[in-house]
Enzyme design. Sequence first.
Site, PDB file in Angstrom:
ATOM      1  N   ASP A  83     -29.818   0.178 -25.361  1.00 21.50           N
ATOM      2  CA  ASP A  83     -30.107   0.962 -26.398  1.00 21.50           C
ATOM      3  C   ASP A  83     -28.909   1.082 -27.385  1.00 21.50           C
ATOM      4  O   ASP A  83     -27.879   0.515 -27.233  1.00 21.50           O
ATOM      5  CB  ASP A  83     -30.380   2.331 -25.800  1.00 21.50           C
ATOM      6  CG  ASP A  83     -29.501   2.742 -24.714  1.00 21.50           C
ATOM      7  OD1 ASP A  83     -28.336   2.268 -24.720  1.00 21.50           O
ATOM      8  OD2 ASP A  83     -29.669   3.717 -23.943  1.00 21.50           O
ATOM      9  N   ASN A  85     -30.350  14.910 -17.898  1.00 21.66           N
ATOM     10  CA  ASN A  85     -31.941  15.412 -17.948  1.00 21.66           C
ATOM     11  C   ASN A  85     -32.633  14.588 -17.217  1.00 21.66           C
ATOM     12  O   ASN A  85     -33.910  14.171 -17.530  1.00 21.66           O
ATOM     13  CB  ASN A  85     -32.361  15.714 -19.386  1.00 21.66           C
ATOM     14  CG  ASN A  85     -32.186  14.601 -20.307  1.00 21.66           C
ATOM     15  OD1 ASN A  85     -31.799  13.433 -19.927  1.00 21.66           O
ATOM     16  ND2 ASN A  85     -32.344  14.524 -21.479  1.00 21.66           N
ATOM     17  N   HIS A 114     -32.863  11.165 -17.970  1.00 26.07           N
ATOM     18  CA  HIS A 114     -33.093   9.894 -18.750  1.00 26.07           C
ATOM     19  C   HIS A 114     -32.502   8.620 -18.315  1.00 26.07           C
ATOM     20  O   HIS A 114     -31.461   8.730 -17.684  1.00 26.07           O
ATOM     21  CB  HIS A 114     -32.812  10.169 -20.465  1.00 26.07           C
ATOM     22  CG  HIS A 114     -31.330  10.092 -20.762  1.00 26.07           C
ATOM     23  ND1 HIS A 114     -30.804  10.908 -21.902  1.00 26.07           N
ATOM     24  CD2 HIS A 114     -30.390   9.188 -20.357  1.00 26.07           C
ATOM     25  CE1 HIS A 114     -29.586  10.608 -21.862  1.00 26.07           C
ATOM     26  NE2 HIS A 114     -29.170   9.904 -20.750  1.00 26.07           N
ATOM     27  N   GLU A 174     -36.084   9.838 -22.952  1.00 23.87           N
ATOM     28  CA  GLU A 174     -36.017  11.079 -22.661  1.00 23.87           C
ATOM     29  C   GLU A 174     -37.122  11.796 -21.890  1.00 23.87           C
ATOM     30  O   GLU A 174     -37.905  11.106 -21.886  1.00 23.87           O
ATOM     31  CB  GLU A 174     -35.807  11.832 -24.028  1.00 23.87           C
ATOM     32  CG  GLU A 174     -34.564  11.387 -24.841  1.00 23.87           C
ATOM     33  CD  GLU A 174     -33.150  12.004 -24.194  1.00 23.87           C
ATOM     34  OE1 GLU A 174     -33.113  12.096 -23.070  1.00 23.87           O
ATOM     35  OE2 GLU A 174     -32.110  12.550 -24.948  1.00 23.87           O
TER      36      GLU A 174
HETATM   37  C1  F6R Z   1     -26.448   3.998 -21.806  1.00 19.86           C
HETATM   38  C2  F6R Z   1     -27.799   5.069 -21.549  1.00 19.86           C
HETATM   39  C3  F6R Z   1     -27.789   6.006 -20.974  1.00 19.86           C
HETATM   40  C4  F6R Z   1     -26.747   6.694 -20.009  1.00 19.86           C
HETATM   41  C5  F6R Z   1     -26.561   8.098 -19.450  1.00 19.86           C
HETATM   42  C6  F6R Z   1     -25.592   8.664 -18.815  1.00 19.86           C
HETATM   43  O1  F6R Z   1     -26.781   2.693 -22.397  1.00 19.86           O
HETATM   44  O2  F6R Z   1     -28.717   4.308 -22.024  1.00 19.86           O
HETATM   45  O3  F6R Z   1     -29.135   6.289 -20.126  1.00 19.86           O
HETATM   46  O4  F6R Z   1     -26.615   5.761 -18.903  1.00 19.86           O
HETATM   47  O5  F6R Z   1     -26.627   8.817 -20.744  1.00 19.86           O
HETATM   48  O6  F6R Z   1     -24.494   8.325 -19.512  1.00 19.86           O
HETATM   49  P1  F6R Z   1     -22.725   8.699 -18.988  1.00 19.86           P
HETATM   50  O7  F6R Z   1     -22.597   7.245 -18.145  1.00 19.86           O
HETATM   51  O8  F6R Z   1     -21.965   8.388 -19.937  1.00 19.86           O
HETATM   52  O9  F6R Z   1     -22.864   9.810 -18.254  1.00 19.86           O
END
Ligand code: F6R
Length: 266
Positions: free
Chosen positions: A67, A136, A138, A143
Amino acid sequence: MDVVVVPTAVDVATYAADLVAARIAAEPGMVLGVATGSSPVGIYRELARRRTEGTLELSHLTCFALDEYVGLAPGHPRSYAAYLDREIARPWGLASSRVRVPEASRPDLEVAAAEYEQEIAAAGGIDLQILGIGTNGHIGFNEPISSLSSRTRVAALTAQTRTDNARFFDGPDDVPTRCLTQGLGTILEARQVVLVAQGERKAAAVAAAVEGPVAARCPASVLQFHPRTVLVLDEAAASGLTSGTCLRPVPGRGDGGGPRGSAPAS
Ligand code: F6R
């Protein structure tokens, strides 16, 4: 789904790096899907360390990001393109053309999304996808209530995700409100998935993903449909699991294994 529980966040990085490195050693030109954020950083640095010591060749990989934020100027230090340049392209000795990121600063975002899907397909698909998980539930920036068969598209970030990611910016208001993200359907096409999670703040999302119903309110639960997914968790991230899924020793610990740990699918 295989679930491996190791004691600490450092063990998560080492264990997951072992999995990824074994796959790269067998197939140096493979296509690797790379999450950003804090969860996979330990893996990336461990792989870079092995490259520096001369035991792992990484320069033949092709990497695809999950992303990118919409609304950041190209080259913005908090963009995922910049993250991947810092954590992957340079330390792994990869030509920047081998690290692909959704082009979220283009005006024609729908076209950029469709072209990203085509690029992944043209590369032969993702061989191994590294994932983190949001508080959450995702994955990517899919989301809650994302379609379980969604493709790469423009999506909105929830208030919870923007608050969680404020730590990377000057404050919550600086976190972009939109992104280009691979869809859940796109992620499910990866041939192998390694999801890592550390810390108690991920425990509820991990439990919903592993033991909850497959439901759009926890997007990561869709991985229950994936035939070759392993979750590598530290004990805090696993603390919400109730079903004792992980019973086999963790290889390499030399103490007969921790309280829980199962060998992942090879
Ligand atoms: C990152 C992504 C997100 C993260 C998630 C966890 O490319 O797509 O799904 O993996 O938000 O973020 P962290 O690792 O910073 O807790």
